[in-house]
Structure formats: C-alpha cells, structure tokens
Design an enzyme around this catalytic site. Structure first.
Site, short mmCIF file in Angstrom:
data_model
loop_
_atom_site.label_atom_id
_atom_site.label_comp_id
_atom_site.label_asym_id
_atom_site.label_seq_id
_atom_site.Cartn_x
_atom_site.Cartn_y
_atom_site.Cartn_z
N ASP A 110 0.85 -1.18 0.00
CA ASP A 110 0.00 0.00 0.00
C ASP A 110 0.90 1.25 0.00
O ASP A 110 1.75 1.36 -0.87
CB ASP A 110 -0.95 -0.08 1.21
CG ASP A 110 -1.97 1.03 1.29
OD1 ASP A 110 -2.97 0.98 0.54
OD2 ASP A 110 -1.78 1.96 2.09
N HIS A 308 -7.23 -6.45 -0.95
CA HIS A 308 -6.15 -5.47 -0.81
C HIS A 308 -5.07 -5.89 0.18
O HIS A 308 -3.91 -5.53 0.01
CB HIS A 308 -6.75 -4.14 -0.35
CG HIS A 308 -5.75 -3.04 -0.20
ND1 HIS A 308 -5.09 -2.49 -1.28
CD2 HIS A 308 -5.29 -2.39 0.91
CE1 HIS A 308 -4.27 -1.54 -0.85
NE2 HIS A 308 -4.37 -1.47 0.46
#
Length: 334
Positions: A110, A308
């Site tokens: 991320d 994610h």
C-alpha cells in the site's frame, strides 16, 4: 542472495527503537542474514507483517518490519512537511544504518509500496531490490494528484480527497477506532467487500462519511478479534493524524519528485497484487507498463480471489513468492 539449504531456527521477534530523522523508529526484527526491510501501509503497522517475519527468518533472512513515522511507537513529528516521502526514505536509510548494514532489500505494501519504490529510486546505493504489494509502481508524472482525485466520482467524493482536510477523517474515526478499522479492513477484503451494485466504500455521498459504506457486521477471515485489538490499540494510543498525513502531502511529493518524472526503476523487482483489489484494477495501466517502468522486474503476480491486504489475506502465498524471489536475486542485491 541464496538462503541456507535448510531452514534456520527463526528465534523470537525482537522489538527495538533506533534513532532516525523522525526521532525514533520502532521496529520488530527476526532472523539473521541479508536484510529485508518491510514497510506497511494505511491503516496498519509493523504487525501487518506478522506472518512474513518468521517465514523470512526461517528462510535465512534478517526480516525487519517498522512502524512508519506517524504510526505506533515511532515518532510522530508535527507538521505535514515531516511526512513527505523524502523524509520517510531518510527514515528507511537510517534504519539500515542503525542495524549496522549498508544495503537492504525493501518490501512495501500500500503506501509502503510507494515509499519502497521511491527509496529504491532515490537511494539505489542502499536499496538494491524492491518488492511492491498491492500498489504497482507508477512513475511520477501528469497533473497534481489532488486535481486527479478531485475529478473522480462525479457527485461523490473519493476517499483520498475526503482525507485531505486535517481533522475531518479523524473526527469520523477516532471516537470508535476499532469499529472503523474493522469496517475498513472488511470493505477491502475479498471475502467481505460489498457486492456488485452496492455503493463503493471508496467514495462518500454529499455530506456523508466513509463509515456509512463500510461493512458493520463481519470481520474478514484473515482477521481475528485479537489481531484487530492489536491494530486498534496502536491507533487509539497514537491517533490517526500522523497516518493520514501521507494523503495530505501528495502534492508536495509530486513537487519534490520532479527530477524523477517518468523515471524507470531499474533494480530487480517483484509485484504481488490481489485480483479483487481496486488498486490493481484502477492501476491496470501501470501494471501493463511494467516492461518499460520496471526493466528489472523478475515476476508479477495477481492472486486470485484476493483483496487489498495481500500479505494478511494470503500469507503463505505471499511469503513463498517473497522467499523464491529473494533466493533468485544476484549477490549484489544483498
């Protein structure tokens, strides 16, 4: 960068505080061997690498996961300028030096992926190889980031724009950190994300909040109540302002990185993303451009049925891909 022919005893993880430009950086270290530096994203901490630390250590590496400045037990400097990516790169370099090493392989998830790629770009003398999880490398270029994000969503507001105003997101999150984190983690996890046709959790309606669109009745399979307590406890102590600062300096980073406009990342690299992650679908063009932007790319993987939180949703697959990639790196990457 070959690991031992047989797994080593990993030993217990060790918590340390080391000096850095931020003031102090908290890290968790496990194993011995070539240094692998692990950088987390939002809203996480060193704990997001809890599965990879023992796996890398057992494979013969010195695995080190940090709390990025603004998070956990690391320093939280005042002022947005302290959270520019060049400052986070300086922290990463300082950690390598504090550990008595000259080089490291850097791995990021991320926002950590962005810091990792910029660290490799700005300090190739220190960071000899880079792995990106969830967020692919996209060279600096184009218009100001906030202008791009402000144009998304029509009448709705993109979450990155929502995070821009200091205090706004904090007012939503901090009264119930644990509940908000649970919803945010669930919204971006493959097994709990909203289904087709449901309002996107990446946007807010006029006058709305992000939380209104986050799942409120379930945790993803990868996250136990005890693990959620760990994440929540860190943010309840440290607050969210330091973590959210990364979103608020995007334009300043864009200015700082002007000399790297369009620059390829030439070190040996690896990408691991989730097939169901919005980051990989929205940035599909960046992945398609890897032959140009990542000439040192060793391999790229989209994990089926994964969202994610790649290294937590699919810890065994992620650790295996990292270990195989590390083993194949040339000695100069150590």
């Amino acid at each position: 960068m070959q690991p031992p022919t047989s797994p080593r005893p990993a030993g217990a993880p060790v918590h340390r505080l080391v000096p850095s430009p931020a003031g102090r950086t908290h890290l968790v270290e496990q194993g011995s061997g070539p240094l692998v530096l692990l950088l987390h994203g939002f809203p996480e901490s060193w704990y997001s690498w809890r599965h990879q630390l023992p796996a890398l250590a057992a494979a013969g590496y010195r695995a080190v996961a940090v709390d990025v400045r603004g998070y956990g037990r690391s320093s939280r400097p005042a002022g947005l300028d302290a959270y520019r990516v060049r400052e986070l790169v300086a922290d990463a370099v300082a950690v390598v030096e504090a550990l008595g090493e000259r080089t490291a392989v850097v791995v990021g998830h991320d926002w950590g992926s962005s810091v990792a790629t910029n660290a490799a770009l700005m300090r190739p003398d220190v960071f000899r190889a880079v792995a990106m999880l969830s967020v692919p490398y996209a060279p600096r270029g184009g218009p100001r980031p906030t202008s791009v994000f402000a144009s998304m969503g029509g009448d709705e507001e993109f979450y990155v724009s929502y995070f821009q105003e200091p205090g706004r997101a904090e007012a939503e999150i901090e009264p119930d950190v644990r509940g908000w984190l649970a919803g945010f983690y669930a919204a971006l996890s493959a097994d709990t994300m909203p289904g087709p046709g449901a309002p996107s959790p990446h946007f807010t309606g006029p006058g709305g909040t992000l939380r209104e669109r986050l799942p409120a009745d379930r945790l993803p399979a990868w996250l136990t109540d005890t693990e959620l307590d760990v994440f929540a406890g860190e943010f309840e102590r440290a607050g969210l302002t330091g973590a959210l600062a990364r979103y608020r300096v995007m334009d300043r980073d864009w200015e700082d990185l002007a000399e790297y406009d369009g620059a390829p990342l030439t070190q040996p690299s690896l990408f691991i993303g989730g097939e169901l992650d919005a980051s990989t679908t929205w940035m599909a063009d960046a992945i398609d451009a890897f032959p140009v932007t990542l000439p040192g790319l060793v391999s790229s993987h989209l994990l089926k049925g994964c969202g994610h939180w790649v290294q937590q949703e699919r810890p065994e697959d992620t650790s295996r891909l990292l270990v195989d990639w590390l083993a194949a790196l040339p000695p100069a990457a150590c």
